[in-house]
Design an enzyme around this catalytic site. Structure first.
Site, PDB file in Angstrom:
ATOM      1  N   CYS A 123       2.567  -6.374   9.839  1.00  0.00           N
ATOM      2  CA  CYS A 123       3.015  -7.643   9.231  1.00  0.00           C
ATOM      3  C   CYS A 123       1.999  -8.064   8.178  1.00  0.00           C
ATOM      4  O   CYS A 123       0.847  -7.698   8.217  1.00  0.00           O
ATOM      5  CB  CYS A 123       3.097  -8.728  10.289  1.00  0.00           C
ATOM      6  N   ARG A 182       2.461  -2.576   3.512  1.00  0.00           N
ATOM      7  CA  ARG A 182       2.161  -2.564   4.960  1.00  0.00           C
ATOM      8  C   ARG A 182       3.396  -2.291   5.793  1.00  0.00           C
ATOM      9  O   ARG A 182       3.319  -2.109   6.996  1.00  0.00           O
ATOM     10  CB  ARG A 182       1.532  -3.905   5.360  1.00  0.00           C
ATOM     11  N   TRP A 207       7.084  -6.836  10.502  1.00  0.00           N
ATOM     12  CA  TRP A 207       7.439  -5.491  10.983  1.00  0.00           C
ATOM     13  C   TRP A 207       7.754  -5.682  12.445  1.00  0.00           C
ATOM     14  O   TRP A 207       6.857  -5.969  13.247  1.00  0.00           O
ATOM     15  CB  TRP A 207       6.277  -4.531  10.761  1.00  0.00           C
ATOM     16  N   ASN A 260       0.510 -12.480  12.710  1.00  0.00           N
ATOM     17  CA  ASN A 260       0.488 -11.022  12.782  1.00  0.00           C
ATOM     18  C   ASN A 260      -0.264 -10.667  14.058  1.00  0.00           C
ATOM     19  O   ASN A 260      -1.338 -11.200  14.314  1.00  0.00           O
ATOM     20  CB  ASN A 260      -0.232 -10.436  11.553  1.00  0.00           C
ATOM     21  N   GLY A 261       0.329  -9.804  14.874  1.00  0.00           N
ATOM     22  CA  GLY A 261      -0.331  -9.408  16.125  1.00  0.00           C
ATOM     23  C   GLY A 261       0.643  -9.569  17.279  1.00  0.00           C
ATOM     24  O   GLY A 261       1.855  -9.625  17.084  1.00  0.00           O
ATOM     25  N   GLU A 301      -1.040  18.298   8.693  1.00  0.00           N
ATOM     26  CA  GLU A 301      -0.993  17.206   7.721  1.00  0.00           C
ATOM     27  C   GLU A 301       0.164  17.404   6.744  1.00  0.00           C
ATOM     28  O   GLU A 301       0.892  16.469   6.422  1.00  0.00           O
ATOM     29  CB  GLU A 301      -2.332  17.108   6.990  1.00  0.00           C
ATOM     30  N   LYS A 305       3.227  14.789   6.238  1.00  0.00           N
ATOM     31  CA  LYS A 305       3.613  14.254   4.916  1.00  0.00           C
ATOM     32  C   LYS A 305       5.106  14.444   4.686  1.00  0.00           C
ATOM     33  O   LYS A 305       5.811  13.549   4.264  1.00  0.00           O
ATOM     34  CB  LYS A 305       2.823  14.971   3.802  1.00  0.00           C
ATOM     35  N   GLU A 316       7.218  12.229   6.972  1.00  0.00           N
ATOM     36  CA  GLU A 316       7.101  10.793   6.665  1.00  0.00           C
ATOM     37  C   GLU A 316       7.968  10.361   5.513  1.00  0.00           C
ATOM     38  O   GLU A 316       8.528   9.279   5.516  1.00  0.00           O
ATOM     39  CB  GLU A 316       5.646  10.483   6.282  1.00  0.00           C
ATOM     40  N   HIS A 355       4.440  33.214  20.001  1.00  0.00           N
ATOM     41  CA  HIS A 355       4.539  32.770  21.410  1.00  0.00           C
ATOM     42  C   HIS A 355       5.690  31.791  21.597  1.00  0.00           C
ATOM     43  O   HIS A 355       5.570  30.812  22.321  1.00  0.00           O
ATOM     44  CB  HIS A 355       3.205  32.127  21.823  1.00  0.00           C
ATOM     45  N   LYS A 363       1.932   0.756   6.967  1.00  0.00           N
ATOM     46  CA  LYS A 363       0.682   1.311   6.444  1.00  0.00           C
ATOM     47  C   LYS A 363      -0.437   1.171   7.469  1.00  0.00           C
ATOM     48  O   LYS A 363      -1.285   2.019   7.588  1.00  0.00           O
ATOM     49  CB  LYS A 363       0.269   0.601   5.148  1.00  0.00           C
TER      50      LYS A 363
HETATM   51  C1  AGP Z   1      -0.498   8.716   7.397  1.00  0.00           C
HETATM   52  O1  AGP Z   1       0.283   9.341   6.383  1.00  0.00           O
HETATM   53  C2  AGP Z   1       0.326   7.865   8.271  1.00  0.00           C
HETATM   54  N1  AGP Z   1       0.862   6.779   7.501  1.00  0.00           N
HETATM   55  C3  AGP Z   1      -0.280   7.432   9.577  1.00  0.00           C
HETATM   56  O2  AGP Z   1      -0.218   8.563  10.420  1.00  0.00           O
HETATM   57  C4  AGP Z   1      -1.752   6.951   9.562  1.00  0.00           C
HETATM   58  O3  AGP Z   1      -2.600   8.019   9.245  1.00  0.00           O
HETATM   59  C5  AGP Z   1      -2.110   6.444  10.977  1.00  0.00           C
HETATM   60  O4  AGP Z   1      -1.282   5.344  11.269  1.00  0.00           O
HETATM   61  C6  AGP Z   1      -3.580   6.042  11.108  1.00  0.00           C
HETATM   62  O5  AGP Z   1      -3.860   4.993  10.223  1.00  0.00           O
HETATM   63  P1  AGP Z   1      -5.401   4.634   9.944  1.00  0.00           P
HETATM   64  O6  AGP Z   1      -6.015   5.831   9.279  1.00  0.00           O
HETATM   65  O7  AGP Z   1      -5.367   3.433   9.050  1.00  0.00           O
HETATM   66  O8  AGP Z   1      -6.047   4.359  11.266  1.00  0.00           O
END
Ligand code: AGP
Length: 604
Positions: free
Chosen positions: A2, A27, A75, A99-100, A480, A484, A487, A503, A599
């Site tokens: 949020c 975010r 969010w 937020n929280g 990674e 990507k 996502e 395997h 984010k």
């Molecule tokens: C990365 O592409 C993602 N958006 C997500 O996995 C992110 O790396 C993860 O939420 C950790 O975030 P941080 O590095 O801010 O702790």
């Protein structure tokens, strides 16, 4: 997660709130709203979906003269993304944004309902404003009523309250979720969850600590700590200007951030590479005294950079290293010993799971280090030591330059420890430092490379899934690359150790199964090549990324011939980042704000 904004002053309150919320879009959110109190009248607008919907609703709303206002992008955590659940939430004559998570909201809600309070939303947040107004009935001083309310809440929050009881005031409180306040020479007050909404508006800012609460008026900013003691603001100037957070002509923030990896990695290594040593001024060398193991803990992309680090700490530093997924580590009752250095990695420094593991390590008496991109973030303020990655604002939800700078920091840190442990000769250190100096050049995106990937991406828009495969350090890079792609394209992709395909996963091999194979020349090339040939022999569609031609591949993306596998790593990193970007673009997805993602995941 949020996003929160707040404003007190005489300028166009509506515009300041809406543009502030736009700066927080990265975010991730699913609804938004604002509330403005002017001449003792409230105006409140909410909308589901993107901010344009809120802008449409407020287009005829004009604010002129002194006002207080709060805004929020939500969010969803408790309750579906609906207008009713969108913030700000109303009591009778007060609004709150938050937020929280209020962990004891159910009990508070029950008690309030027994008092006859009617709730409109399913959110935990709404209890805050009703609890505040309940206290207002018994305590005439609004700030004391606010103070009592804060003391009754359990959980994480960054919140703002505006009320007709004190129409020239904004109340604030921060615990576990980020928030800062900005001021300028016009006695204006600005609140936000992160820097970017204040850039260009506030002259200096104060980042609240957990437990801070208080209020602002035109003439005052009063901060109290969790002990209820009045504290001075610690003002700092904002390190970035708005322009550096804009897209600079790229189509997306993510694209811009891939292109700027060269510059930001140059910043990351700046001042840290000696002739035959690594320099971390921010570290006290005693941090590693008595340390026999390094435990790394993170989520998502940061977890992948931690996996990369584990190969370097054991291979270069000769120190035992283990890696944990934060959300798993939190609840598995882990054994921790004080000869372990606990390192958390986080771009945002606010990820709830990672932050909680940091608290666990500190409570267990371990020395702690955070590798982070956001100074003054919760993890930075909590850890014993911090190394900043200096990647600058990363607005694309899919992390790129943060990952690149994290791996760079870990490479340097592994050499720093190698020197301490006398695991490397001076010559070996000098050679590694020369390689580090070449990383910025190795991640420069050439037009030819980008064009090739753009053309190639049209072939990878369907199929029944992707495998990204690699060995050793290239296995976390495969993870990674797969993340990507997942996502931002919403296609299924899986990172896998090349040697593991036989395997089981090889059963999936067929022309519709796309394998992105990482084939570095300087690390287990022959073994990786034979793994890929096994797949090719079963008619799997192969896209090989390598400095060496590979005739068994259906597609081939060449990288430069490099002196060392670490440079191959960074070159291939850019390729997998661009490949996921271009596939996502062709699929018409929102590259910077993919569906369902945030984010910074500040809730469990
Ligand atoms: C990365 O592409 C993602 N958006 C997500 O996995 C992110 O790396 C993860 O939420 C950790 O975030 P941080 O590095 O801010 O702790």
């Amino acid at each position: 997660m949020c996003g929160i904004v707040g404003y007190l002053g005489k300028n166009n309150t509506k515009e300041i709130l809406l543009s502030g919320l736009k700066e927080l879009e990265y975010r991730g959110y699913d609804s938004a709203g604002i509330a403005v109190l002017q001449d003792n009248n409230f105006a409140n607008y909410k909308a589901v979906g993107k901010l344009v919907n809120l802008e449409e609703k407020t287009k005829d709303f004009i604010t002129d003269g002194f006002a207080v206002g709060i805004g929020h992008t939500r969010w969803a955590t408790h309750g579906k993304p609906t207008e009713l659940n969108a913030h700000p939430h109303l009591g009778e004559s007060s609004y709150v944004v938050h937020n929280g998570i209020i962990e004891n909201y159910a009990q508070l809600k029950k008690e309030l309902q027994e008092d006859g309070v009617t709730f409109l939303s399913q959110t935990d947040t709404e209890v805050i404003v009703h609890q505040f107004e309940k206290n207002l009935k018994n305590i005439s001083n609004a700030f004391e009523a606010f103070e009592k309310t804060i003391s009754e809440l359990q959980g994480a929050y960054a919140m703002l309250i505006v009320t007709k009881s004190l129409p020239d005031t904004i109340f604030f409180a921060k615990n576990g979720s980020p928030m800062l306040v900005g001021v300028n020479e016009n006695d204006e007050k600005f609140f936000a969850s992160s820097d970017s909404p204040l850039i260009g508006l506030a002259k200096e800012v104060n980042y609240f600590d957990d437990g801070d609460y208080g209020y602002v008026t035109q003439d005052a900013l009063e901060i109290f700590n969790k002990a209820g003691k009045k504290v001075e603001a610690h003002f700092v100037t904002l390190a970035t200007d708005k322009l550096s957070a804009q897209k600079d002509g790229y189509r997306f923030f993510m694209e811009k951030e891939i292109y700027e990896q060269s510059d930001v990695i140059a910043d990351t290594i700046l001042g840290r590479l000696g002739e035959d040593e690594i320099i971390f001024d921010e570290l006290d060398s005693s941090l590693f005294d008595g340390i026999h193991e390094i435990k790394l803990c993170a989520c998502g992309t940061s977890y992948h950079s931690a996996l990369c680090a584990s190969y370097m700490f054991e291979r270069y530093s000769k120190v035992r290293c283990s890696v944990e997924v934060a959300s798993e580590f939190r609840y598995r009752e882990p054994l921790m010993s004080k000869d372990t250095l606990f390192v958390v990695i986080s771009q945002s420094g606010e990820t709830a799971d990672t932050l909680e593991t940091l608290k666990m390590a500190k409570n267990a008496g371990l020395k702690t280090l955070v590798i982070c991109n956001v100074d003054n973030s919760s993890m930075v303020r909590l850890a014993d030591a911090c190394i900043l990655t200096r990647a600058g604002i990363e607005k694309g939800v899919a992390s790129t330059k943060a990952f690149a700078t994290q791996v760079t920091v870990f490479w340097m840190l592994s050499l720093y420890v190698a020197k301490r442990n006398k695991a490397f000769t001076t010559k070996e250190l000098q050679d590694q430092i020369h390689l580090l100096r070449e990383v910025p050049a190795s991640v420069i995106v050439t037009d030819a490379m980008h064009e090739r990937i753009k053309r190639l991406s049209k072939r990878y828009l369907h199929g029944h899934g992707f495998f990204f495969i690699g060995r050793d350090l290239f296995f976390p890079l495969a993870l990674e690359g797969a993340l990507k792609l997942k996502e931002i394209s919403y296609l299924h992709a899986e990172g896998y150790p090349s040697g593991e395909m036989k395997h089981g996963p090889i059963a999936l091999a067929d022309p519709e199964l796309f394998t992105i194979a990482l084939l570095p020349q300087h690390l287990l090339y022959e073994k990786s090549k034979s793994n890929v040939e096994e797949l090719s022999a079963r008619d799997s569609t192969i896209c090989a990324i390598s400095p060496l031609p590979f005739d068994k591949a259906d597609d081939f993306i060449p990288i430069n011939s490099c002196k060392d596998y670490m440079l191959e790593f960074f070159e291939m990193m850019v390729v997998v980042q661009l490949l996921s970007l271009e596939i996502s673009v062709r699929l018409g997805n929102d590259v910077d704000m993919p569906r369902n993602l945030a984010k910074s995941v500040t809730v469990e």
